[in-house]
Design a protein around this motif. Structure first.
Motif, mmCIF file in Angstrom:
data_model
loop_
_atom_site.group_PDB
_atom_site.id
_atom_site.type_symbol
_atom_site.label_atom_id
_atom_site.label_comp_id
_atom_site.label_asym_id
_atom_site.label_seq_id
_atom_site.Cartn_x
_atom_site.Cartn_y
_atom_site.Cartn_z
ATOM 1 N N MET A 1 0.844 -1.174 0.000
ATOM 2 C CA MET A 1 0.000 0.000 0.000
ATOM 3 C C MET A 1 0.887 1.234 0.000
ATOM 4 S SD MET A 1 -3.105 1.195 2.499
ATOM 5 C CE MET A 1 -2.337 1.108 4.064
ATOM 6 N N ARG A 2 0.501 2.209 -0.788
ATOM 7 C CA ARG A 2 1.214 3.475 -0.826
ATOM 8 C C ARG A 2 0.650 4.409 0.238
ATOM 9 N NH1 ARG A 2 -0.118 4.249 -6.637
ATOM 10 N NH2 ARG A 2 -1.497 5.728 -5.688
ATOM 11 N N VAL A 3 1.531 5.008 0.997
ATOM 12 C CA VAL A 3 1.131 6.015 1.978
ATOM 13 C C VAL A 3 2.029 7.227 1.782
ATOM 14 C CG1 VAL A 3 0.867 6.565 4.410
ATOM 15 C CG2 VAL A 3 0.365 4.252 3.612
ATOM 16 N N ASN A 4 1.432 8.368 1.512
ATOM 17 C CA ASN A 4 2.171 9.604 1.303
ATOM 18 C C ASN A 4 2.306 10.311 2.656
ATOM 19 O OD1 ASN A 4 3.079 12.174 0.707
ATOM 20 N ND2 ASN A 4 1.889 12.333 -1.175
ATOM 21 N N PHE A 5 3.386 10.027 3.358
ATOM 22 C CA PHE A 5 3.583 10.602 4.686
ATOM 23 C C PHE A 5 3.740 12.119 4.638
ATOM 24 C CE2 PHE A 5 4.811 6.173 5.431
ATOM 25 C CZ PHE A 5 3.969 5.887 6.493
ATOM 26 N N GLN A 6 4.303 12.638 3.563
ATOM 27 C CA GLN A 6 4.445 14.094 3.447
ATOM 28 C C GLN A 6 3.077 14.757 3.380
ATOM 29 O OE1 GLN A 6 6.994 14.242 -0.007
ATOM 30 N NE2 GLN A 6 8.810 14.638 1.266
ATOM 31 N N ALA A 7 2.149 14.162 2.664
ATOM 32 C CA ALA A 7 0.798 14.709 2.583
ATOM 33 C C ALA A 7 0.112 14.667 3.950
ATOM 34 C CB ALA A 7 -0.026 13.951 1.551
ATOM 35 N N ILE A 8 0.327 13.581 4.682
ATOM 36 C CA ILE A 8 -0.264 13.461 6.019
ATOM 37 C C ILE A 8 0.305 14.522 6.948
ATOM 38 C CG2 ILE A 8 -0.454 11.973 8.064
ATOM 39 C CD1 ILE A 8 -0.454 9.587 6.067
ATOM 40 N N GLU A 9 1.610 14.705 6.908
ATOM 41 C CA GLU A 9 2.254 15.720 7.752
ATOM 42 C C GLU A 9 1.773 17.116 7.388
ATOM 43 O OE1 GLU A 9 6.413 14.938 7.188
ATOM 44 O OE2 GLU A 9 6.341 13.113 8.401
ATOM 45 N N LYS A 10 1.622 17.390 6.097
ATOM 46 C CA LYS A 10 1.138 18.701 5.646
ATOM 47 C C LYS A 10 -0.281 18.937 6.165
ATOM 48 C CE LYS A 10 0.348 21.416 1.469
ATOM 49 N NZ LYS A 10 -0.973 21.417 0.914
ATOM 50 N N PHE A 11 -1.138 17.924 6.028
ATOM 51 C CA PHE A 11 -2.510 18.046 6.509
ATOM 52 C C PHE A 11 -2.544 18.256 8.024
ATOM 53 C CE2 PHE A 11 -6.551 16.070 7.967
ATOM 54 C CZ PHE A 11 -7.412 17.009 7.416
ATOM 55 N N THR A 12 -1.688 17.553 8.744
ATOM 56 C CA THR A 12 -1.610 17.705 10.204
ATOM 57 C C THR A 12 -1.282 19.143 10.574
ATOM 58 O OG1 THR A 12 -0.942 15.404 10.461
ATOM 59 C CG2 THR A 12 -0.451 16.890 12.298
ATOM 60 N N GLU A 13 -0.347 19.730 9.891
ATOM 61 C CA GLU A 13 0.027 21.124 10.165
ATOM 62 C C GLU A 13 -1.121 22.081 9.815
ATOM 63 O OE1 GLU A 13 2.678 22.110 11.880
ATOM 64 O OE2 GLU A 13 3.099 19.964 12.055
ATOM 65 N N GLU A 14 -1.817 21.808 8.722
ATOM 66 C CA GLU A 14 -2.955 22.649 8.343
ATOM 67 C C GLU A 14 -4.065 22.576 9.387
ATOM 68 O OE1 GLU A 14 -3.910 21.137 4.483
ATOM 69 O OE2 GLU A 14 -2.317 22.274 3.492
ATOM 70 N N VAL A 15 -4.299 21.373 9.920
ATOM 71 C CA VAL A 15 -5.337 21.185 10.937
ATOM 72 C C VAL A 15 -4.975 21.921 12.227
ATOM 73 C CG1 VAL A 15 -6.370 19.451 12.468
ATOM 74 C CG2 VAL A 15 -6.296 19.066 10.003
ATOM 75 N N LYS A 16 -3.704 21.967 12.546
ATOM 76 C CA LYS A 16 -3.289 22.702 13.740
ATOM 77 C C LYS A 16 -3.656 24.175 13.614
ATOM 78 C CE LYS A 16 0.559 19.698 15.037
ATOM 79 N NZ LYS A 16 2.032 19.576 15.101
ATOM 80 N N GLN A 17 -3.616 24.694 12.391
ATOM 81 C CA GLN A 17 -3.968 26.093 12.147
ATOM 82 C C GLN A 17 -5.481 26.285 12.042
ATOM 83 O OE1 GLN A 17 -1.575 28.513 12.192
ATOM 84 N NE2 GLN A 17 -0.263 26.783 12.739
#
Length: 79
Positions: A1-17
């Motif tokens: 399975m492909r998991v784009n960890f960079q996309a997850i990290e980016k989304f996490t930072e956006e959610v913090k904001q």
């Protein structure tokens, strides 16, 4: 399975904001079929880059026609 960890990290930072970004609405709208030989339920399921028409039917031992995966199959697939 492909998991784009960079996309997850980016989304996490956006959610913090903006915590409102965590809320995602999902829905399925379809129609029941009562014609012999057709799956009992068909729906168009949308996703980020398109949509697919999917069908489900109960297995014969539950009174269905067994002409498509049953809802439990889809639940297990999703896991």
């Amino acid at each position: 399975m492909r998991v784009n960890f960079q996309a997850i990290e980016k989304f996490t930072e956006e959610v913090k904001q903006n915590p409102n970004l965590m809320v995602k609405a999902k829905s399925v709208t379809g129609q029941c079929n009562f014609q012999e030989g057709r799956p009992h339920f068909e729906a168009s399921v949308e996703y980020a880059k398109g949509a697919n028409k999917i069908a489900s039917d109960q297995p014969p031992f539950m009174g269905g026609g067994g002409s498509a995966p049953d809802p439990i199959n889809y639940c297990l697939y999703g896991l």
